[in-house]
Design an enzyme around this catalytic site. Sequence first.
Site, PDB file in Angstrom:
ATOM      1  N   GLU A   1     -16.180   6.332   6.121  1.00 50.34           N
ATOM      2  CA  GLU A   1     -15.298   5.722   7.123  1.00 50.34           C
ATOM      3  C   GLU A   1     -15.142   6.652   8.321  1.00 50.34           C
ATOM      4  O   GLU A   1     -15.608   7.794   8.302  1.00 50.34           O
ATOM      5  CB  GLU A   1     -13.943   5.380   6.507  1.00 50.34           C
ATOM      6  CG  GLU A   1     -13.177   6.573   5.965  1.00 50.34           C
ATOM      7  CD  GLU A   1     -11.855   6.185   5.306  1.00 50.34           C
ATOM      8  OE1 GLU A   1     -11.283   5.133   5.642  1.00 50.34           O
ATOM      9  OE2 GLU A   1     -11.395   6.960   4.441  1.00 50.34           O
TER      10      GLU A   1
ATOM     11  N   ARG B   1       0.835  -1.210   0.000  1.00 50.74           N
ATOM     12  CA  ARG B   1       0.000   0.000   0.000  1.00 50.74           C
ATOM     13  C   ARG B   1       0.870   1.260   0.000  1.00 50.74           C
ATOM     14  O   ARG B   1       0.570   2.236  -0.682  1.00 50.74           O
ATOM     15  CB  ARG B   1      -0.953  -0.019   1.200  1.00 50.74           C
ATOM     16  CG  ARG B   1      -1.977   1.108   1.150  1.00 50.74           C
ATOM     17  CD  ARG B   1      -3.060   0.959   2.188  1.00 50.74           C
ATOM     18  NE  ARG B   1      -2.542   1.094   3.543  1.00 50.74           N
ATOM     19  CZ  ARG B   1      -3.274   0.920   4.639  1.00 50.74           C
ATOM     20  NH1 ARG B   1      -4.550   0.570   4.542  1.00 50.74           N
ATOM     21  NH2 ARG B   1      -2.747   1.054   5.841  1.00 50.74           N
TER      22      ARG B   1
ATOM     23  N   LYS C   1      -2.797   6.797   0.896  1.00 49.50           N
ATOM     24  CA  LYS C   1      -2.552   7.088   2.317  1.00 49.50           C
ATOM     25  C   LYS C   1      -1.494   8.187   2.386  1.00 49.50           C
ATOM     26  O   LYS C   1      -0.316   7.932   2.604  1.00 49.50           O
ATOM     27  CB  LYS C   1      -2.134   5.818   3.061  1.00 49.50           C
ATOM     28  CG  LYS C   1      -2.234   5.978   4.561  1.00 49.50           C
ATOM     29  CD  LYS C   1      -2.229   4.637   5.243  1.00 49.50           C
ATOM     30  CE  LYS C   1      -2.062   4.767   6.736  1.00 49.50           C
ATOM     31  NZ  LYS C   1      -3.100   5.564   7.396  1.00 49.50           N
TER      32      LYS C   1
ATOM     33  N   ARG D   1       9.106  18.815  -8.397  1.00 53.72           N
ATOM     34  CA  ARG D   1      10.360  18.666  -9.160  1.00 53.72           C
ATOM     35  C   ARG D   1      11.515  19.396  -8.483  1.00 53.72           C
ATOM     36  O   ARG D   1      12.672  19.125  -8.768  1.00 53.72           O
ATOM     37  CB  ARG D   1      10.189  19.204 -10.591  1.00 53.72           C
ATOM     38  CG  ARG D   1       9.272  18.333 -11.436  1.00 53.72           C
ATOM     39  CD  ARG D   1       9.011  18.962 -12.771  1.00 53.72           C
ATOM     40  NE  ARG D   1       8.436  20.295 -12.628  1.00 53.72           N
ATOM     41  CZ  ARG D   1       8.020  21.048 -13.650  1.00 53.72           C
ATOM     42  NH1 ARG D   1       8.116  20.611 -14.882  1.00 53.72           N
ATOM     43  NH2 ARG D   1       7.502  22.241 -13.430  1.00 53.72           N
TER      44      ARG D   1
END
Length: 300
Positions: free
Chosen positions: A184, A52, A151, A105
């Site tokens: 959630e 993940r 995440k 960058r």
Amino acid sequence: MGLIIYFDGKYVPEEEAKVSVFDHGLLYGDGVFEGIRAYNGRVFKLKEHLKRLYESARCIQLNIGLTEEEMEEVVLETLRRNNLRDGYIRLVVTRGRGDLGLDPRKCPKPLVFCIASKIQLYPEELYQKGLEVVTVPTRRNVPEALNPRIKSLNYLNNILAKIEANLAGVPEAIMLNNEGYVAEATGDNVFIVKNGVLITPPPHVGILEGITRNTVMELARKRGIPVEERVFTRLDLFIADECFLTGTAAEIIPVVKVDGRVIGNGEPGEITTALIKDFRELTKVDGPKIYAEDVEEAAL
Ligand code: PMP
């Protein structure tokens, strides 16, 4: 005693693990992370967490600069350096130092650090009695803006919801998505049980696909409990037979009240209790071992 931290390629005392004020993780929340648990000398679901982490990094075009195998060793070695068999691991990769603009960058080298410490367990009483939660006005980030599957270090959406839970005087908040479907909690996934079926929102609602969530679905299927990933509303929470949250830190925690409404009979449900038992068993045996001696012991 202070902790030993993996920080930018070295293991250093925590006082020496200092992040630059020009780090884009700090300036812009530009980075990704994982929260991982070690139980009984093993790192639970370590491969899944690393997968993940690397997928989140790919989503934001962040090249971590270490292989997944090297990162696995970082996690294990950080635990060893801190003499831990049980604990909580925080693995963070930021974009690194750049200028004051947000262009990634301008950040030549990502910063990787890993903290392993004793876990701050929720009081056992909460697992026995269950939590009271509220649904909050702050909606979960829409996937088209910032996909909750990444995440990332950008947790302000969750923090706003947590503030609303704090204001309501309860320990946790449930966020809905922009269409009003249950998404959630601030750091946990949500499950309900209705007529013997275990139900959790599907990823397209806009959630982090929790590793505990996946584990719980597997454990339920093993028990022959039907599992459905489908959308449901706040109303479905109110009339659920059981409700619980899942996450690495919280594990499986029963919910007994939502927005003042008692869920089921007001006590942790039968299926919830069974899944907590199965989950705790699994944590003792899953994942790579931290210490070689443990391997030898097992081989005897
Ligand atoms: N949702 C969010 C927003 C989270 O931060 C977490 C904790 N990482 C979870 C769900 C649960 O995921 P996991 O079971 O992988 O810890």
